[in-house]
Scaffold this active site. Structure first.
Site, PDB file in Angstrom:
ATOM      1  N   CYS A  36       0.851  -1.194   0.000  1.00  0.00           N
ATOM      2  CA  CYS A  36       0.000   0.000   0.000  1.00  0.00           C
ATOM      3  C   CYS A  36       0.884   1.240   0.000  1.00  0.00           C
ATOM      4  CB  CYS A  36      -0.888  -0.020   1.239  1.00  0.00           C
ATOM      5  SG  CYS A  36      -1.809   1.482   1.546  1.00  0.00           S
ATOM      6  N   PRO A  37       0.625   2.258  -0.774  1.00  0.00           N
ATOM      7  CA  PRO A  37      -0.532   2.444  -1.656  1.00  0.00           C
ATOM      8  C   PRO A  37      -0.235   2.114  -3.122  1.00  0.00           C
ATOM      9  CG  PRO A  37       0.593   4.527  -1.442  1.00  0.00           C
ATOM     10  CD  PRO A  37       1.433   3.501  -0.705  1.00  0.00           C
TER      11      PRO A  37
END
Lengths: 157, 78
Positions: free
Chosen positions: B16-17
């Site tokens: 992430c992200p």
């Protein structure tokens, strides 16, 4: 679903390694979700924007009870402990394939996140515009609030 | 699943992200109605892609899990 906010306004007020990540992760994700985003870098958060500094941020083990490896404060005061904790943290981040702060910072800038560096902090710390990375704006509280005031979700780190 | 993707994106090994950022970039490069196949290994990618499609309006037409891989077929809708 009700009316959704299209703006994210972030205040980055701390210059430690762990504090630098959330603003960039949330800012880049916001742009991917078709929101506008601005980050106001103020107080120690402005350190993140110093040229060549994004990947030199540190984490101090002292007074941090949440380190995965417990380091007593009496040990944390010793010379070299901040460097050691920073090395450990960077190692964990690499192992989990998390991008470097500089990578997320550059993606954020390229994708149109507005970076507002705090003028007052520059005056306090004695920074000049050329000490900071290119592509940012310099402004004060009002510059940030003008953006945040238009129905933005606001968060501070 | 017999959908033929117009573009394939491998986000394996990314945390992430990054899967969301790369998915957004890939979808931007497609024409309306075309399909992106995205593969990720981030266990959070399912909830993130769900949220991302809900927010952006692109359509998650299929999702499957194959071992440690999460495979998404996303149709560009706008």
């Amino acid at each position: 679903m009700g009316e959704t906010s299209k703006r994210l306004a972030i205040i980055a007020a701390h210059g430690s390694l762990d504090a630098a990540y959330p603003p960039f992760i949330l800012a880049t994700a916001a742009v991917a979700m078709e929101m506008e985003c601005a980050i106001f870098f103020t107080f120690f958060g402005l350190e993140i924007l110093k040229k060549g500094y994004a990947d030199k941020l540190k984490i101090a083990p002292i007074g941090n009870p949440a380190m995965p490896v417990s380091i007593p404060n009496i040990v944390g005061v010793l010379p070299g402990m901040t460097s050691m904790a920073t090395g450990m943290m960077n190692g964990w981040m690499r192992k989990a394939h998390v991008a470097k702060v500089s990578e997320l910072l550059n993606i954020a800038l390229e994708s149109g996140v507005r970076f507002i560096g705090c003028q007052m902090t520059m005056d306090v710390m004695g920074y000049k515009k050329e000490d900071l990375i290119d592509g940012i704006e310099i402004g004060g509280a009002a510059s940030f609030l003008e953006f945040a005031g238009e129905n933005a979700i606001t968060m501070a780190f | 699943m017999t959908v033929t993707p117009d573009q394939v994106l491998d986000c394996s090994g990314l945390a992430c992200p990054m899967p969301i950022l790369k998915t957004k970039k890939a979808i931007d490069s497609l024409q309306i109605g075309q399909i992106l196949k995205m593969t990720a290994t981030d266990p959070g990618s399912k909830s993130d892609i769900d949220a991302w499609t809900k927010k952006t309006g692109h359509e998650l037409i299929s999702y499957e899990q194959a071992g440690a891989r999460y495979i998404f077929y996303i149709k560009k809708t706008k």
